[in-house]
Design a protein around this motif. Structure first.
Motif, PDB file in Angstrom:
ATOM      1  N   VAL A  55       0.703  -1.157   0.123  1.00  0.00           N
ATOM      2  CA  VAL A  55      -0.069   0.049   0.079  1.00  0.00           C
ATOM      3  C   VAL A  55       0.913   1.191  -0.025  1.00  0.00           C
ATOM      4  N   ASP A  56       0.318   2.437  -0.370  1.00  0.00           N
ATOM      5  CA  ASP A  56       1.212   3.630  -0.589  1.00  0.00           C
ATOM      6  C   ASP A  56       1.036   4.200   0.853  1.00  0.00           C
ATOM      7  N   GLY A  57       1.638   5.563   0.798  1.00  0.00           N
ATOM      8  CA  GLY A  57       1.602   6.178   2.218  1.00  0.00           C
ATOM      9  C   GLY A  57       0.359   6.484   2.772  1.00  0.00           C
ATOM     10  N   GLU A  58      -0.627   6.652   1.880  1.00  0.00           N
ATOM     11  CA  GLU A  58      -2.011   6.896   2.289  1.00  0.00           C
ATOM     12  C   GLU A  58      -2.946   5.684   2.231  1.00  0.00           C
ATOM     13  N   GLY A  59      -2.286   4.486   2.358  1.00  0.00           N
ATOM     14  CA  GLY A  59      -3.059   3.361   2.785  1.00  0.00           C
ATOM     15  C   GLY A  59      -3.761   2.531   1.492  1.00  0.00           C
ATOM     16  N   ARG A  60      -3.528   3.284   0.361  1.00  0.00           N
ATOM     17  CA  ARG A  60      -4.273   2.658  -0.643  1.00  0.00           C
ATOM     18  C   ARG A  60      -3.279   1.603  -1.437  1.00  0.00           C
ATOM     19  N   PRO A  61      -3.957   0.702  -2.307  1.00  0.00           N
ATOM     20  CA  PRO A  61      -3.231  -0.195  -2.952  1.00  0.00           C
ATOM     21  C   PRO A  61      -1.982   0.229  -3.892  1.00  0.00           C
ATOM     22  N   ASN A  62      -0.752  -0.003  -3.843  1.00  0.00           N
ATOM     23  CA  ASN A  62       0.282   0.352  -4.435  1.00  0.00           C
ATOM     24  C   ASN A  62       0.606  -0.233  -5.848  1.00  0.00           C
ATOM     25  N   ILE A  63       0.889   0.540  -6.892  1.00  0.00           N
ATOM     26  CA  ILE A  63       0.983   0.016  -8.128  1.00  0.00           C
ATOM     27  C   ILE A  63       2.373  -0.680  -8.111  1.00  0.00           C
ATOM     28  N   GLU A  64       2.438  -1.791  -8.919  1.00  0.00           N
ATOM     29  CA  GLU A  64       3.561  -2.785  -8.945  1.00  0.00           C
ATOM     30  C   GLU A  64       3.861  -3.385  -7.374  1.00  0.00           C
ATOM     31  N   ALA A  65       2.869  -3.497  -6.714  1.00  0.00           N
ATOM     32  CA  ALA A  65       3.116  -3.804  -5.532  1.00  0.00           C
ATOM     33  C   ALA A  65       3.841  -5.209  -5.327  1.00  0.00           C
ATOM     34  N   GLY A  66       4.841  -4.992  -4.486  1.00  0.00           N
ATOM     35  CA  GLY A  66       5.570  -6.321  -4.119  1.00  0.00           C
ATOM     36  C   GLY A  66       6.828  -6.596  -5.003  1.00  0.00           C
ATOM     37  N   LYS A  67       6.874  -5.753  -6.180  1.00  0.00           N
ATOM     38  CA  LYS A  67       8.081  -5.917  -7.007  1.00  0.00           C
ATOM     39  C   LYS A  67       9.333  -5.427  -6.482  1.00  0.00           C
ATOM     40  N   ARG A 111       5.430   2.504 -20.505  1.00  0.00           N
ATOM     41  CA  ARG A 111       6.393   1.930 -19.612  1.00  0.00           C
ATOM     42  C   ARG A 111       5.940   1.889 -18.299  1.00  0.00           C
ATOM     43  N   ASP A 112       4.853   2.548 -17.715  1.00  0.00           N
ATOM     44  CA  ASP A 112       4.245   2.602 -16.686  1.00  0.00           C
ATOM     45  C   ASP A 112       2.834   2.248 -16.883  1.00  0.00           C
ATOM     46  N   PRO A 113       2.150   1.468 -16.153  1.00  0.00           N
ATOM     47  CA  PRO A 113       0.628   1.252 -16.353  1.00  0.00           C
ATOM     48  C   PRO A 113      -0.075   2.473 -15.899  1.00  0.00           C
ATOM     49  N   ARG A 114       0.262   3.355 -15.026  1.00  0.00           N
ATOM     50  CA  ARG A 114      -0.456   4.665 -14.355  1.00  0.00           C
ATOM     51  C   ARG A 114      -0.603   5.655 -15.742  1.00  0.00           C
ATOM     52  N   GLY A 115       0.073   5.558 -16.700  1.00  0.00           N
ATOM     53  CA  GLY A 115       0.010   6.323 -17.952  1.00  0.00           C
ATOM     54  C   GLY A 115       1.412   6.717 -18.841  1.00  0.00           C
ATOM     55  N   TRP A 116       1.433   7.648 -19.284  1.00  0.00           N
ATOM     56  CA  TRP A 116       2.745   8.288 -19.717  1.00  0.00           C
ATOM     57  C   TRP A 116       3.455   8.974 -18.817  1.00  0.00           C
ATOM     58  N   ILE A 117       4.574   8.297 -18.197  1.00  0.00           N
ATOM     59  CA  ILE A 117       5.253   8.697 -16.913  1.00  0.00           C
ATOM     60  C   ILE A 117       6.885   8.916 -17.616  1.00  0.00           C
TER      61      ILE A 117
END
Length: 258
Positions: A55-67, A111-117
């Motif tokens: 999870v991220d700093g706000e407790g939400r599921p983190n992107i690419e978690a565990g990798k 390159r990033d599932p969140r968008g063009w990063i």
């Protein structure tokens, strides 16, 4: 035409803008992995990675978690990508005050599932003691050193396999085209101790063959013999000690073709 007039006719909606701007940091070190009596230690090039928290700093599921991933994160509006690299490295690993250099920009769509990063890649190569305070924080649940010979077998986040592959090549050039190897040697060293450091990035015969490198070191203009000083720490027979000297250097300092 004034800037004001030009801006009045400029339509930002006509252009695609990135969805984010980040910095990533590849930190390398060289460590002994096998000590041998009357022989130089076997050395290994390692890279520091974080494991992305669930999870991220706000407790939400983190992107690419565990990798496993390079330390890094988003650039703040009032900082440069380089400043972001220093900040993110400290926030995620506790490491600070090491020399970073920029080596690439990665902007391939997808390159990033969140968008063009777009990310800026930085590197450092430092003695292991400068990483001794490493501790996972912020978006990192763990921080570890991995051998570069095994790191690409990990489940890596984003396009970090590509960035790490490129960073390893940069480190190879750094060790073979500068005197960066001296960071991992005593002030006075044997030819085989220097050879052990260089073999972490190359198997070139000019370096890998012991007799050839023993001859080569005597002709290198940036290394000199320490007069009257020998040691038995890497050989049963007393072996000559050397040290680096300050001279102007050129590329491929150990061999004409690398």
């Amino acid at each position: 035409m004034s800037n004001k007039a030009a801006l009045e006719q400029y339509d930002i909606k006509k252009y695609r803008t990135p969805d984010g701007y980040t910095s990533d940091i590849a930190v390398f070190t060289i460590v002994p992995v096998k000590n041998q009596e009357f022989r130089p230690p076997v050395m290994d090039l390692k890279i520091m990675l974080i494991q992305r928290s669930m999870v991220d700093g706000e407790g939400r599921p983190n992107i690419e978690a565990g990798k496993w991933a390079l330390p890094g994160g988003f650039v703040d509006a009032k900082e440069t990508a380089f400043q972001s690299a220093e900040r993110e490295l400290y926030e995620e690993t506790g490491i600070q005050n090491i020399h970073l250099e920029h080596f690439g920009v990665y902007d391939k769509p997808g390159r990033d599932p969140r968008g063009w990063i777009i990310t800026n890649a930085h590197f450092a190569i430092v003695p292991e003691h400068k990483l001794s305070a490493r501790e996972a924080n912020d978006d990192a649940s763990d921080v570890q050193l991995f051998s570069v010979s095994e790191v690409l077998e990990l489940d890596l986040a984003f396009d970090h396999a590509k960035i790490i592959t490129d960073a390893i090549q940069v480190i190879r050039q750094k060790l073979l085209e500068t005197t960066a190897a001296k960071q991992f040697l005593p002030e006075e060293f044997t030819y085989s101790e220097l050879q052990a450091v260089l073999l972490t990035v190359t198997n070139d015969s000019a370096i890998a063959l012991e007799a050839a490198f023993a001859r080569k070191i005597k002709s290198l203009p940036f290394i000199e013999e320490v007069t009257g000083q020998k040691t038995t720490r890497t050989s049963k027979r007393p072996t000559q000690l050397y040290r680096f000297v300050d001279v102007q250097l050129h590329k491929s300092i150990y061999h004409a073709k690398l």
